[in-house]
Write an enzyme that holds these catalytic residues in place. Structure first.
Site, PDB file in Angstrom:
ATOM      1  N   ASP A   1       0.818  -1.224   0.000  1.00 52.84           N
ATOM      2  CA  ASP A   1       0.000   0.000   0.000  1.00 52.84           C
ATOM      3  C   ASP A   1       0.845   1.266   0.000  1.00 52.84           C
ATOM      4  O   ASP A   1       0.430   2.299   0.528  1.00 52.84           O
ATOM      5  CB  ASP A   1      -0.952   0.024   1.211  1.00 52.84           C
ATOM      6  CG  ASP A   1      -1.766  -1.250   1.337  1.00 52.84           C
ATOM      7  OD1 ASP A   1      -2.448  -1.596   0.364  1.00 52.84           O
ATOM      8  OD2 ASP A   1      -1.714  -1.893   2.401  1.00 52.84           O
TER       9      ASP A   1
ATOM     10  N   HIS B   1      -3.893  -1.886  -6.957  1.00 52.22           N
ATOM     11  CA  HIS B   1      -3.202  -0.730  -7.527  1.00 52.22           C
ATOM     12  C   HIS B   1      -4.252   0.314  -7.878  1.00 52.22           C
ATOM     13  O   HIS B   1      -5.077   0.095  -8.762  1.00 52.22           O
ATOM     14  CB  HIS B   1      -2.422  -1.120  -8.783  1.00 52.22           C
ATOM     15  CG  HIS B   1      -1.476  -2.253  -8.568  1.00 52.22           C
ATOM     16  ND1 HIS B   1      -0.171  -2.065  -8.188  1.00 52.22           N
ATOM     17  CD2 HIS B   1      -1.649  -3.592  -8.658  1.00 52.22           C
ATOM     18  CE1 HIS B   1       0.419  -3.245  -8.063  1.00 52.22           C
ATOM     19  NE2 HIS B   1      -0.455  -4.177  -8.339  1.00 52.22           N
TER      20      HIS B   1
END
Length: 432
Positions: A14, A42
């Site tokens: 992340d 993503h």
């Protein structure tokens, strides 16, 4: 001569890889996924429009960029189809832009069933898996019983392998976990349909990559998750099931390691983690809540809120070493705007205050580690949209310089917002 660059996360995932990958694809001929599956998330924001990808490389939105899923990726046909169809609806010619290795192991319904049954059985000791079958698919690969993309394209071979592997999985599911068996007919029929969907995208990806290399093209290798989730070098057993570090790129694509030129480590200006596992700098106070709120810290794949903490230089030094990181891209600097004091972990101590030396290799070591902090002055000015390093507040500049000193590599890119134009590029990996 082209540049071959690995881009990966240096923390627990992340870190903001998707945006950076998309920004740098202006200069590349191909973007390659080399590990993981659809457990990665993503998020791309372009002109205010958000696109979330889990399996397809982030370069798919770029015209003229070839996207490749290498042999190191475990592939869910259902997840891939859903992403491709969504992109097609948006006018993105995903089928034409995407090539898939025939050697990718498949994620099939029995992998998901066993993954979820195991996590349920662990109770309070659960690892924090996304329950999407990633780990069991990698187990099959290592045990040499995986059904791969190439098998799916041959109906007789697919049927033979599926029958054999289902006997094993259904025994474990029914006898050990006491859950319903998986139907051969359902998996086989769905597999045949999926084979025709995948067929136009399956290619000899190794030859494709080396043809691009020989032609002097720029190639980007896009990592998923983060280095501290690496199955060998992360906080074991609270890790993913693949090598998320730079060494996974050659193995997961067939691209020799000496052909790689640069490793860009994506690093948040603070630290986050999703799910279970040790996290030495985790905050349980207002500072942690503020970081989560300002950083919109919710997982792109699971929607789970992320645990937040201060920047951990010790963990970063470890990531820099195991990846041979060339330079850092520091993301979410703007989340620290308005902080009066910012802390940075510079070392670990044990319960008795004694320094912890060397590399930690498992979760037990990290759980015993206590962060030793240095306090730095924050800044009240906004960093959003700053166009160069000198335009950043003085204390923000000092913060970045301090991090560089701590981890031993330069910050080459700074992200100051979610849009790709909110980025300061000091040194472009493809233009050095």
């Amino acid at each position: 001569m082209g540049k071959n660059v690995v881009i990966l996360g240096t923390q627990w995932g992340d870190e903001g890889k998707g945006k950076v990958v998309d920004l740098l694809t202006e200069d590349v001929a191909a973007v390659v996924r080399f590990q993981g599956g659809h457990n990665a998330g993503h998020t791309l924001v372009i002109d205010g429009k958000k696109t979330v990808l889990h399996l397809i490389p982030s370069g798919i939105l770029r015209e003229g960029v070839q996207c490749i899923i290498g042999n190191g990726v475990v592939l869910s046909p259902a997840a891939l189809k859903a992403e491709v169809l969504e992109l097609l609806e948006q006018g993105v010619p995903a089928v034409d832009r995407l090539k898939i290795s025939a050697a990718c192991p498949l994620i099939l319904p029995y992998h998901i069933a066993i993954d979820q049954a195991r996590e349920l059985a662990r109770g309070e000791k659960k690892i924090g898996t996304t329950g999407r079958g990633i780990g069991p698919a990698y187990e099959d690969k290592v045990a040499r019983r995986a059904i791969r993309v190439g098998d799916l394209l041959d109906s007789e071979r697919f049927a033979s392998k599926l029958k054999e592997v289902l006997e094993y999985y259904n025994f474990v599911l029914t006898q050990y976990h006491k859950v319903e068996p998986i139907s051969f007919d359902e998996v086989y029929t769905a597999g045949l349909e999926m084979a025709e969907f995948l067929r136009p995208m399956v290619a000899d990806t190794i030859t494709l990559l080396h043809d691009l290399r020989k032609a002097g093209a720029n190639i980007m290798f896009e990592g998923a998750q983060g280095s501290l989730l690496d199955v060998d070098h992360g906080t074991y057993p609270y890790v993913t099931s693949s090598n998320t570090t730079a060494g996974g790129a050659p193995a997961g694509t067939g691209f020799g390691p000496l052909y790689l030129d640069y490793v860009l480590g994506i690093t948040k200006a603070y630290t986050t983690r999703v799910g279970s596992g040790p996290f030495p700098t985790e905050l349980f106070d207002e500072d942690g809540e503020r970081l989560g709120r300002r950083g919109h810290e919710f997982g792109a794949t699971t929607g789970r809120s992320r645990r937040c903490g201060w920047f951990d230089s010790v963990a970063l030094r470890h990531a820099v070493q195991i990846n041979s990181v060339s330079g850092i891209c520091l993301t979410k600097l703007d989340v620290l705007d308005g902080s009066s004091v910012i802390k940075v972990c510079v070392s670990y101590a044990d319960e008795n205050g004694n320094p912890v030396a060397g590399s930690l290799v498992d979760s037990e070591g990290y759980e015993k580690a206590r962060p030793v902090y240095v306090e730095l002055p924050g800044w009240t000015e906004s960093t959003v949209g700053a166009e160069n390093f000198e335009a950043l507040p003085k204390n923000a500049q000092d913060y970045i310089r301090f991090l560089e000193e701590q981890v031993g590599v330069p910050v080459d890119i700074i992200s100051t917002g979610p849009d790709r134009n909110e980025t300061i590029v000091i040194r472009d990996p493809f233009k050095q």
